[in-house]
Design a protein around this motif. Sequence first.
Motif, PDB file in Angstrom:
ATOM      1  N   ASN A  52      24.674  22.697 -11.217  1.00  0.00           N
ATOM      2  CA  ASN A  52      25.635  23.760 -11.498  1.00  0.00           C
ATOM      3  C   ASN A  52      25.063  24.783 -12.490  1.00  0.00           C
ATOM      4  O   ASN A  52      25.692  25.160 -13.469  1.00  0.00           O
ATOM      5  CB  ASN A  52      26.945  23.195 -12.065  1.00  0.00           C
ATOM      6  CG  ASN A  52      28.061  24.243 -12.039  1.00  0.00           C
ATOM      7  OD1 ASN A  52      28.051  25.138 -11.222  1.00  0.00           O
ATOM      8  ND2 ASN A  52      29.013  24.099 -12.935  1.00  0.00           N
ATOM      9  N   LEU A  53      23.826  25.233 -12.212  1.00  0.00           N
ATOM     10  CA  LEU A  53      23.217  26.226 -13.084  1.00  0.00           C
ATOM     11  C   LEU A  53      23.701  27.629 -12.767  1.00  0.00           C
ATOM     12  O   LEU A  53      23.315  28.582 -13.413  1.00  0.00           O
ATOM     13  CB  LEU A  53      21.683  26.181 -12.926  1.00  0.00           C
ATOM     14  CG  LEU A  53      21.026  24.879 -13.391  1.00  0.00           C
ATOM     15  CD1 LEU A  53      19.521  24.997 -13.259  1.00  0.00           C
ATOM     16  CD2 LEU A  53      21.402  24.568 -14.839  1.00  0.00           C
ATOM     17  N   PHE A  54      24.519  27.760 -11.738  1.00  0.00           N
ATOM     18  CA  PHE A  54      25.030  29.058 -11.344  1.00  0.00           C
ATOM     19  C   PHE A  54      26.551  29.030 -11.445  1.00  0.00           C
ATOM     20  O   PHE A  54      27.257  28.833 -10.464  1.00  0.00           O
ATOM     21  CB  PHE A  54      24.585  29.396  -9.916  1.00  0.00           C
ATOM     22  CG  PHE A  54      23.090  29.279  -9.742  1.00  0.00           C
ATOM     23  CD1 PHE A  54      22.246  30.287 -10.157  1.00  0.00           C
ATOM     24  CD2 PHE A  54      22.535  28.134  -9.186  1.00  0.00           C
ATOM     25  CE1 PHE A  54      20.867  30.170 -10.006  1.00  0.00           C
ATOM     26  CE2 PHE A  54      21.161  28.020  -9.030  1.00  0.00           C
ATOM     27  CZ  PHE A  54      20.335  29.041  -9.445  1.00  0.00           C
ATOM     28  N   PRO A  55      27.101  29.204 -12.645  1.00  0.00           N
ATOM     29  CA  PRO A  55      28.549  29.120 -12.838  1.00  0.00           C
ATOM     30  C   PRO A  55      29.285  30.152 -11.991  1.00  0.00           C
ATOM     31  O   PRO A  55      28.727  31.183 -11.609  1.00  0.00           O
ATOM     32  CB  PRO A  55      28.710  29.416 -14.340  1.00  0.00           C
ATOM     33  CG  PRO A  55      27.369  29.141 -14.933  1.00  0.00           C
ATOM     34  CD  PRO A  55      26.379  29.495 -13.882  1.00  0.00           C
ATOM     35  N   GLU A  56      30.557  29.882 -11.732  1.00  0.00           N
ATOM     36  CA  GLU A  56      31.344  30.773 -10.905  1.00  0.00           C
ATOM     37  C   GLU A  56      31.771  32.029 -11.671  1.00  0.00           C
ATOM     38  O   GLU A  56      32.073  31.975 -12.857  1.00  0.00           O
ATOM     39  CB  GLU A  56      32.596  30.046 -10.390  1.00  0.00           C
ATOM     40  CG  GLU A  56      32.276  28.877  -9.490  1.00  0.00           C
ATOM     41  CD  GLU A  56      31.406  29.264  -8.324  1.00  0.00           C
ATOM     42  OE1 GLU A  56      31.734  30.258  -7.648  1.00  0.00           O
ATOM     43  OE2 GLU A  56      30.394  28.598  -8.091  1.00  0.00           O
ATOM     44  N   LYS A  57      31.813  33.132 -10.951  1.00  0.00           N
ATOM     45  CA  LYS A  57      32.273  34.380 -11.556  1.00  0.00           C
ATOM     46  C   LYS A  57      33.756  34.556 -11.283  1.00  0.00           C
ATOM     47  O   LYS A  57      34.195  34.546 -10.128  1.00  0.00           O
ATOM     48  CB  LYS A  57      31.498  35.577 -11.001  1.00  0.00           C
ATOM     49  CG  LYS A  57      31.879  36.899 -11.667  1.00  0.00           C
ATOM     50  CD  LYS A  57      30.976  38.031 -11.221  1.00  0.00           C
ATOM     51  CE  LYS A  57      31.326  39.318 -11.966  1.00  0.00           C
ATOM     52  NZ  LYS A  57      30.452  40.449 -11.578  1.00  0.00           N
ATOM     53  N   SER A  58      34.531  34.699 -12.352  1.00  0.00           N
ATOM     54  CA  SER A  58      35.957  34.962 -12.219  1.00  0.00           C
ATOM     55  C   SER A  58      36.135  36.459 -12.057  1.00  0.00           C
ATOM     56  O   SER A  58      35.762  37.242 -12.932  1.00  0.00           O
ATOM     57  CB  SER A  58      36.708  34.463 -13.452  1.00  0.00           C
ATOM     58  OG  SER A  58      36.643  33.058 -13.508  1.00  0.00           O
ATOM     59  N   LYS A  59      36.689  36.858 -10.914  1.00  0.00           N
ATOM     60  CA  LYS A  59      36.810  38.274 -10.612  1.00  0.00           C
ATOM     61  C   LYS A  59      38.192  38.811 -10.976  1.00  0.00           C
ATOM     62  O   LYS A  59      39.206  38.201 -10.692  1.00  0.00           O
ATOM     63  CB  LYS A  59      36.536  38.537  -9.128  1.00  0.00           C
ATOM     64  CG  LYS A  59      35.076  38.395  -8.750  1.00  0.00           C
ATOM     65  CD  LYS A  59      34.846  38.902  -7.336  1.00  0.00           C
ATOM     66  CE  LYS A  59      33.365  38.894  -6.990  1.00  0.00           C
ATOM     67  NZ  LYS A  59      33.135  39.428  -5.632  1.00  0.00           N
ATOM     68  N   LYS A  60      38.154  39.937 -11.587  1.00  0.00           N
ATOM     69  CA  LYS A  60      39.305  40.748 -11.918  1.00  0.00           C
ATOM     70  C   LYS A  60      40.447  40.009 -12.576  1.00  0.00           C
ATOM     71  O   LYS A  60      41.612  40.253 -12.231  1.00  0.00           O
ATOM     72  CB  LYS A  60      39.825  41.485 -10.672  1.00  0.00           C
ATOM     73  CG  LYS A  60      40.541  42.773 -11.063  1.00  0.00           C
ATOM     74  CD  LYS A  60      41.237  43.453  -9.909  1.00  0.00           C
ATOM     75  CE  LYS A  60      41.982  44.671 -10.418  1.00  0.00           C
ATOM     76  NZ  LYS A  60      42.752  45.381  -9.381  1.00  0.00           N
ATOM     77  N   PRO A  61      40.203  39.160 -13.534  1.00  0.00           N
ATOM     78  CA  PRO A  61      41.363  38.740 -14.320  1.00  0.00           C
ATOM     79  C   PRO A  61      41.936  39.959 -15.055  1.00  0.00           C
ATOM     80  O   PRO A  61      41.200  40.674 -15.743  1.00  0.00           O
ATOM     81  CB  PRO A  61      40.782  37.716 -15.301  1.00  0.00           C
ATOM     82  CG  PRO A  61      39.548  37.216 -14.628  1.00  0.00           C
ATOM     83  CD  PRO A  61      38.992  38.422 -13.925  1.00  0.00           C
ATOM     84  N   VAL A  62      43.204  40.202 -14.839  1.00  0.00           N
ATOM     85  CA  VAL A  62      43.900  41.278 -15.547  1.00  0.00           C
ATOM     86  C   VAL A  62      45.063  40.670 -16.313  1.00  0.00           C
ATOM     87  O   VAL A  62      45.684  39.711 -15.854  1.00  0.00           O
ATOM     88  CB  VAL A  62      44.398  42.387 -14.602  1.00  0.00           C
ATOM     89  CG1 VAL A  62      43.222  43.159 -14.019  1.00  0.00           C
ATOM     90  CG2 VAL A  62      45.250  41.826 -13.478  1.00  0.00           C
ATOM     91  N   ILE A  63      45.328  41.213 -17.487  1.00  0.00           N
ATOM     92  CA  ILE A  63      46.353  40.665 -18.379  1.00  0.00           C
ATOM     93  C   ILE A  63      47.411  41.728 -18.616  1.00  0.00           C
ATOM     94  O   ILE A  63      47.103  42.858 -19.002  1.00  0.00           O
ATOM     95  CB  ILE A  63      45.735  40.239 -19.722  1.00  0.00           C
ATOM     96  CG1 ILE A  63      44.652  39.168 -19.488  1.00  0.00           C
ATOM     97  CG2 ILE A  63      46.815  39.703 -20.666  1.00  0.00           C
ATOM     98  CD1 ILE A  63      43.818  38.874 -20.717  1.00  0.00           C
ATOM     99  N   TYR A  64      48.671  41.365 -18.386  1.00  0.00           N
ATOM    100  CA  TYR A  64      49.808  42.255 -18.617  1.00  0.00           C
ATOM    101  C   TYR A  64      50.608  41.727 -19.810  1.00  0.00           C
ATOM    102  O   TYR A  64      50.789  40.510 -19.952  1.00  0.00           O
ATOM    103  CB  TYR A  64      50.740  42.292 -17.401  1.00  0.00           C
ATOM    104  CG  TYR A  64      50.084  42.581 -16.070  1.00  0.00           C
ATOM    105  CD1 TYR A  64      50.064  43.880 -15.536  1.00  0.00           C
ATOM    106  CD2 TYR A  64      49.527  41.554 -15.312  1.00  0.00           C
ATOM    107  CE1 TYR A  64      49.498  44.135 -14.297  1.00  0.00           C
ATOM    108  CE2 TYR A  64      48.954  41.799 -14.074  1.00  0.00           C
ATOM    109  CZ  TYR A  64      48.945  43.088 -13.569  1.00  0.00           C
ATOM    110  OH  TYR A  64      48.381  43.328 -12.334  1.00  0.00           O
TER     111      TYR A  64
END
Length: 206
Positions: free
Chosen positions: A20-32
Amino acid sequence: MNKLIKAFLTCTIIFLAGCNLFPEKSKKPVIYLYPEKTTEVDVKVNLDGTFTTTYPKYNDGWKVVAEPDGTLHALDNKDSYYCLFWEGVVNYTPDFSTGFVVEGFKTEVFLEEVLTKLGLNDRERNEFIIYWLPYMQENAYNLISFQNENYTGHAELDISPKPDTVIRVMMAWKPLQESTTIQPQQLDSVERKGFTVVEWGGTEYK
């Protein structure tokens, strides 16, 4: 190629693939942010990973004045925003032990129903679907699982003053060529009360 070198390289590739040397990218977390009255709010994301993009710029957190309708004002200028945005590489592996297998052309209806149950309002739900649907609707199937502590434990929100309601929706998903069997995920409805914070994002797992 020397057989010994070839065997070494093969073993090395297998070893790296399992680490798991390539962690996942979390896309577009937006906070309201929806306070009950105009409030100065300090927001931090304690990320187990690395930010790749933030808007407005993340300077050891965001400091904004939030209005009840969700409008955000920067403290140091006259700029206004409707949400806080970040993307990043997060050191977590999505959990697909439970979830849903959804035919691609049924993804829109599925997301409408599930996101409503999870507590997103019309605008939040629409923006979620507008962003993710183009990536999902043409697939034969989509395996979808909404991450709970598995994600939030690696991207903790530190908000002051403390909100009364926090809704965090992180969808992990991957396209499938064929349907598969998975234990259905149990999702709890959330009632919005008082100062409410909402975050949504997603991770495509490949």
